[in-house]
Design a protein around this motif. Structure first.
Motif, PDB file in Angstrom:
ATOM      1  N   TYR A  96      27.885  17.200 -35.974  1.00 28.28           N
ATOM      2  CA  TYR A  96      28.997  15.405 -35.561  1.00 28.28           C
ATOM      3  C   TYR A  96      29.905  16.230 -34.240  1.00 28.28           C
ATOM      4  O   TYR A  96      30.086  17.560 -33.904  1.00 28.28           O
ATOM      5  CB  TYR A  96      29.254  15.817 -36.588  1.00 28.28           C
ATOM      6  N   THR A  97      29.572  14.880 -34.040  1.00 28.02           N
ATOM      7  CA  THR A  97      30.310  14.656 -32.629  1.00 28.02           C
ATOM      8  C   THR A  97      31.400  13.750 -32.283  1.00 28.02           C
ATOM      9  O   THR A  97      31.443  12.654 -33.975  1.00 28.02           O
ATOM     10  CB  THR A  97      29.851  14.985 -31.522  1.00 28.02           C
ATOM     11  N   ILE A  98      32.198  13.267 -31.521  1.00 31.94           N
ATOM     12  CA  ILE A  98      33.528  12.004 -31.491  1.00 31.94           C
ATOM     13  C   ILE A  98      32.834  11.251 -30.618  1.00 31.94           C
ATOM     14  O   ILE A  98      32.207  11.351 -29.545  1.00 31.94           O
ATOM     15  CB  ILE A  98      34.440  12.226 -31.556  1.00 31.94           C
ATOM     16  N   SER A 119      39.203  15.815 -37.353  1.00 30.19           N
ATOM     17  CA  SER A 119      39.448  17.375 -38.284  1.00 30.19           C
ATOM     18  C   SER A 119      38.473  18.338 -38.353  1.00 30.19           C
ATOM     19  O   SER A 119      37.857  17.326 -39.171  1.00 30.19           O
ATOM     20  CB  SER A 119      40.907  17.250 -39.321  1.00 30.19           C
ATOM     21  N   GLY A 120      39.084  19.395 -37.852  1.00 29.89           N
ATOM     22  CA  GLY A 120      36.996  20.094 -37.932  1.00 29.89           C
ATOM     23  C   GLY A 120      36.160  20.239 -36.762  1.00 29.89           C
ATOM     24  O   GLY A 120      35.192  20.912 -36.259  1.00 29.89           O
ATOM     25  N   ILE A 121      36.285  19.102 -36.198  1.00 28.86           N
ATOM     26  CA  ILE A 121      35.508  18.992 -35.203  1.00 28.86           C
ATOM     27  C   ILE A 121      36.112  19.008 -33.316  1.00 28.86           C
ATOM     28  O   ILE A 121      35.274  19.915 -33.016  1.00 28.86           O
ATOM     29  CB  ILE A 121      34.792  17.095 -34.592  1.00 28.86           C
ATOM     30  N   GLY A 122      36.946  18.614 -33.543  1.00 29.54           N
ATOM     31  CA  GLY A 122      37.641  18.079 -32.352  1.00 29.54           C
ATOM     32  C   GLY A 122      38.946  17.263 -31.717  1.00 29.54           C
ATOM     33  O   GLY A 122      38.884  16.156 -32.523  1.00 29.54           O
ATOM     34  N   ILE A 136      29.310  19.300 -30.061  1.00 26.83           N
ATOM     35  CA  ILE A 136      29.002  19.160 -31.557  1.00 26.83           C
ATOM     36  C   ILE A 136      28.540  20.528 -32.203  1.00 26.83           C
ATOM     37  O   ILE A 136      28.570  21.478 -32.020  1.00 26.83           O
ATOM     38  CB  ILE A 136      27.304  19.405 -31.543  1.00 26.83           C
ATOM     39  N   GLU A 137      29.529  19.503 -33.224  1.00 35.48           N
ATOM     40  CA  GLU A 137      29.882  21.140 -34.439  1.00 35.48           C
ATOM     41  C   GLU A 137      28.811  20.786 -35.864  1.00 35.48           C
ATOM     42  O   GLU A 137      28.925  19.534 -36.418  1.00 35.48           O
ATOM     43  CB  GLU A 137      31.042  20.620 -35.310  1.00 35.48           C
ATOM     44  N   THR A 138      28.083  21.832 -35.646  1.00 36.38           N
ATOM     45  CA  THR A 138      27.406  22.000 -36.810  1.00 36.38           C
ATOM     46  C   THR A 138      27.746  22.281 -38.067  1.00 36.38           C
ATOM     47  O   THR A 138      26.739  22.562 -38.994  1.00 36.38           O
ATOM     48  CB  THR A 138      25.730  22.983 -37.056  1.00 36.38           C
ATOM     49  N   ASN A 139      28.669  23.167 -38.310  1.00 35.47           N
ATOM     50  CA  ASN A 139      29.459  23.228 -39.584  1.00 35.47           C
ATOM     51  C   ASN A 139      30.358  22.004 -39.721  1.00 35.47           C
ATOM     52  O   ASN A 139      31.942  22.070 -40.101  1.00 35.47           O
ATOM     53  CB  ASN A 139      30.125  24.437 -39.597  1.00 35.47           C
TER      54      ASN A 139
END
Lengths: 260, 260
Positions: free
Chosen positions: A140-142, A247-250, A174-177
């Motif tokens: 996921y990204t923003i 939160s948790g992504i950036g 991109i955060e995968t977790n």
């Protein structure tokens, strides 16, 4: 794990971000890749959009409060969507973390932010059940679905209201977790929180959208789905800075400037 | 000159079509290229979509007769567009000349053809005048904007009505030498002409659309604009063959089958 795409020494590469260090990767998160062992400080690279999407899907209206706020402004009854009908945005409008949102000369003052969760597709899928739908997601990204409300209300399509060049900031990585239910979206203008909502408080969740979409269409690695925004949105103007934090992504941060 | 994209011996290449012979090209029409001297009979290659588009723009409603026919079917007053507001379609739905249009199991009988001119962008442009707009065009190909009318009338967006997999046949090639005013579009179902109109009889022409679009967005080499269709459209069903001919460009032909 965090996937980043960046420019360093004139070259654009994918990398893996760990402890403020970017490790260069050969290949891409959408296919084969290997770590090269070359590491740079995050502060030394120029962050690019996390990938160049194939098809840019967008849920549009997908949070109740946003529907009620928008309806109230227009003096209409709120019209909640009955089905997960997906929409589209366009790649020309994408800009990276740090790049400026440029407000066209003839835009009205009603240019507004929309902080959104972006689901990045990593596997090809068709006719996937809701239970298995999230397996196709790389991470996921923003996104900031910048919108000119006067054009949005008056044009036959959303082309310039939503897809004017620079109107789609995306990133920073991109955060995968990700645990969807734990996410919180906060939008800040010049450091002041102007919007905050539980990110997963959607009318139709990510898994439902993907399952419904793939009844008719194939999703490919490199496609993405922007999931909509909640609450009221406010005007932004040249000189402002808009941050969308999940939160948790950036945090995706972009200055706003006027077209010259 | 005709640009073709094809598969031969397991490899996909661009080529130049002359006298029913394809000459392989190294590179692409959107960048540097050179002729290789390798020639194959057109009949020996498998034709692919002429290119993989970046952004898939579509004018949608752009011919008066089509607006009047559509309004009459719905018992409404015709609502002619006042501005060149561009829309979008999606790449997942593209298929090549010869490939089957697959009608989903749960589609109604109201699946219909729409024969369209497709303008292929060859140069990056922003804020181009109407006089200079056609200079950014590499050439033209043919599209069939297959549409499920029940979904089109009832869904919040055009996603499955227009973008179900296989609903966007395109090809067979790109013709660079086109005199817009001389073109005639003819749609045939099983060999019978069901629709015919002067291709350039648009509400807003190609140059006007490009000039208006590029006030707000950048067009890139590899983008394309589908220009809409005229007149009434009719149902197609499994077993049919749909041909869209545009004089001077070619004929795009696709069989129709049912989803298994």
């Amino acid at each position: 794990m965090r996937w980043i795409r960046y420019q360093y020494g004139g070259r654009v590469s994918y990398g893996i971000l760990e402890d403020e260090q970017v490790e260069e990767v050969s290949g891409s998160p959408f296919g084969e890749y290997s770590r090269t062992g070359h590491r740079f400080p995050l502060t030394a690279v120029q962050i690019r959009i996390p990938f160049e999407p194939l098809t840019f899907y967008a849920a549009g209206i997908n949070y109740e409060e946003h529907v009620r706020e928008a309806a109230a402004l227009l003096g209409r009854e709120p019209d909640l969507p009955e089905k997960a009908d997906i929409g589209y945005r366009a790649n020309n409008a994408l800009i990276a973390h740090g790049e400026p949102i440029v407000i066209p000369k003839d835009a009205t003052e009603r240019v507004q932010y929309e902080g959104e969760l972006v689901a990045v597709i990593g596997k090809q899928v068709k006719r996937v059940s809701e239970d298995e739908a999230l397996d196709c997601i790389l991470g996921y990204t923003i996104g900031n679905d910048v919108s000119e409300r006067t054009w949005q209300a008056n044009d036959r399509t959303l082309w310039r209201a939503k897809n004017t060049d620079t109107f789609k900031p995306m990133g920073p990585w991109i955060e995968t977790n990700v645990e969807l239910d734990s996410l919180q979206t906060t939008v800040r203008v010049n450091g002041n929180a102007v919007s905050q909502f539980p990110t997963n408080n959607m009318i139709f969740g990510v898994a439902h959208y993907i399952s419904e979409m793939t009844r008719y269409l194939t999703l490919y690695p490199g496609d993405m789905v922007w999931m909509g925004t909640d609450g009221a949105t406010e005007n932004i103007k040249a000189g402002d800075t808009v941050d969308v934090e999940i939160s948790g992504i950036g945090t995706l941060s972009n200055p706003v400037i006027a077209e010259e």
